[in-house]
Design a protein around this motif. Sequence first.
Motif, mmCIF file in Angstrom:
data_model
loop_
_atom_site.group_PDB
_atom_site.id
_atom_site.type_symbol
_atom_site.label_atom_id
_atom_site.label_comp_id
_atom_site.label_asym_id
_atom_site.label_seq_id
_atom_site.Cartn_x
_atom_site.Cartn_y
_atom_site.Cartn_z
ATOM 1 N N ILE A 53 0.845 -1.186 0.000
ATOM 2 C CA ILE A 53 0.000 0.000 0.000
ATOM 3 C C ILE A 53 0.883 1.240 0.000
ATOM 4 O O ILE A 53 1.582 1.517 0.963
ATOM 5 C CB ILE A 53 -0.938 0.024 1.212
ATOM 6 N N CYS A 54 0.851 1.949 -1.103
ATOM 7 C CA CYS A 54 1.611 3.197 -1.180
ATOM 8 C C CYS A 54 0.879 4.315 -0.456
ATOM 9 O O CYS A 54 1.510 5.314 -0.076
ATOM 10 C CB CYS A 54 1.843 3.577 -2.637
ATOM 11 N N GLY A 55 -0.412 4.179 -0.249
ATOM 12 C CA GLY A 55 -1.190 5.175 0.480
ATOM 13 C C GLY A 55 -2.268 5.791 -0.388
ATOM 14 O O GLY A 55 -2.000 6.216 -1.513
ATOM 15 N N ALA A 56 -3.492 5.831 0.114
ATOM 16 C CA ALA A 56 -4.613 6.370 -0.646
ATOM 17 C C ALA A 56 -4.444 7.861 -0.935
ATOM 18 O O ALA A 56 -5.038 8.391 -1.876
ATOM 19 C CB ALA A 56 -5.917 6.135 0.117
ATOM 20 N N SER A 57 -3.619 8.556 -0.110
ATOM 21 C CA SER A 57 -3.384 9.985 -0.316
ATOM 22 C C SER A 57 -1.925 10.314 -0.605
ATOM 23 O O SER A 57 -1.583 11.480 -0.801
ATOM 24 C CB SER A 57 -3.833 10.776 0.924
ATOM 25 N N PHE A 58 -1.071 9.316 -0.606
ATOM 26 C CA PHE A 58 0.360 9.541 -0.847
ATOM 27 C C PHE A 58 0.593 9.682 -2.345
ATOM 28 O O PHE A 58 0.253 8.780 -3.123
ATOM 29 C CB PHE A 58 1.168 8.371 -0.296
ATOM 30 N N CYS B 53 2.138 14.066 2.102
ATOM 31 C CA CYS B 53 1.232 13.918 3.237
ATOM 32 C C CYS B 53 0.172 12.866 2.917
ATOM 33 O O CYS B 53 -0.507 12.948 1.889
ATOM 34 C CB CYS B 53 0.559 15.246 3.549
ATOM 35 N N TYR B 54 0.011 11.885 3.792
ATOM 36 C CA TYR B 54 -1.011 10.867 3.566
ATOM 37 C C TYR B 54 -2.102 10.900 4.629
ATOM 38 O O TYR B 54 -2.916 9.982 4.737
ATOM 39 C CB TYR B 54 -0.391 9.468 3.464
ATOM 40 N N GLY B 55 -2.133 11.963 5.430
ATOM 41 C CA GLY B 55 -3.259 12.190 6.311
ATOM 42 C C GLY B 55 -3.266 11.432 7.613
ATOM 43 O O GLY B 55 -4.332 11.213 8.192
#
Length: 367
Positions: A61-66, A185-187
Motif C-alpha cells: 500500500i503506497c497510500g490512498a493519499s500519498f 502527506c497521507y493524512g
Amino acid sequence: MALSLSCCHATLHLQQHQVASRNNSSKNLDNVRSLVNRIGIASVQSSSLQSLQNGNWVKLICGASFEDVVDIRNLSLVYTLAGVDCIDCAADASVVSAVNEGIQAARGIIGVRRPWVMISVNDDQDLHFRKAEFDPGNCPIDCSRPCEIVCPANAISLQEEALKELSQVAGVSGILKGGVITERCYGCGRCSPVCPYDKINLVTYVRDAATTVKLIKRGDVDALEIHTNGRQTTYFQELWDKLGDSSKYLRLVAVSLPNIGRDLTVSTMKTMFSIMESQLHCLNLWQLDGRPMSGDIGRGATRETIAFAAQLARTNDRPPGFLQLAGGTNFHTVDGLKKERLFQSTSTIDSWKGLEFNANTKWRCQY
C-alpha cells in the motif's frame, strides 16, 4: 466463492536513500540490475489470483493519499522484484503511471510477473483521504516544530528566513517558510495534536467518481478499493451507481470498512454486496480495517485487527468475498494470528521477513 484470510498487508513510505531519482535513474537501474544478478531473487510461481485463492496474498500500500510519484515509482520497482501480488495507490493519473513505470522497470531487469495495480477511493469523509494544512508564516519563529519531528512521511519542512525589512516587525528577526509537502502527506493526523499553537488543519476530500471511471478504463488498473465507514450505505450506493459497469474492466473490487460490531458489520456487508452484485463483473474482497492508520503503533493496535478478523472468519452468514486484514497490521500481527490459528506459514512469507531489515524505508505497516 472461496474465502481466504491474508495478513500480508504492507504500507510504507520511503524516508532516505531512494532507489533512484529522476536525474540518475539509468545509473541506479544498472545498480539494481547488478544487485539482482549477484544475489538473485526468489521465483514466485503463483499468479496474483492464485495467491489470493491460496491465502498468501501480499499487497503493497503506497497510500490512498500519498502522491510522491518518485517514491511510488521506486517502491513499485522494488516490490515488483520482491514478488508482491498487488500495489495499491492513490486514484490519481500521475500516481498510477508512476506505479506502472516502476513495474515496467522491474520487469526490464528480470522477467518477474506483473502485480495487479489497485486504486483507492472513498464514498465519504475518511481518515485515509485527508491532508494536513497550515500557513508557516503564522508560526512563531521560536517554535520547536514538533510537527516536523512527528511526521512519519517527512511531509513537513520548515526553514527560517531572515526578514529584509526588520523595522516593519519590531522584535522579530525572521519568519518560517515551507510547510506541508502536499504530495507526501497521507493524512495520518499526527501533526495536528502536537502543534503547541493549534495551527494545523486536516482537510478531507472525496475522490471524484467520474475521474475514477476514466482511470479504470485506461487499461493499466486491475483493481479498485472503496473505503467506507460501514455505518450507512447511502453514499456507497451513490458511488457504486456512478461507477456503472466499470468493474468489467477489473479483476477485483475491494471494500474497506472498520469494525462496527459483528452483527452490524455483517449486515452492512450484505447490504453493500446486494448493491454491487448486479454490476460486479469480477472478484470481490472485504478489507477489515481494524484500527485505521495505526500500523506502526505497536502490539496494541494489531489486537483490534486480529479480533476483527477472528470475528468475520468464524461467521458463516457473511456475504461472498475474500477477507484481508488492514489497520494495525505490523510485525506483531503474525504471532497474534498464529495464536488464533488463522495464519498459514508459507515460504513466501518467510522470505519477505528479511526485507524488514534490508529495505531503506520506514515501515508504517508490515506483515
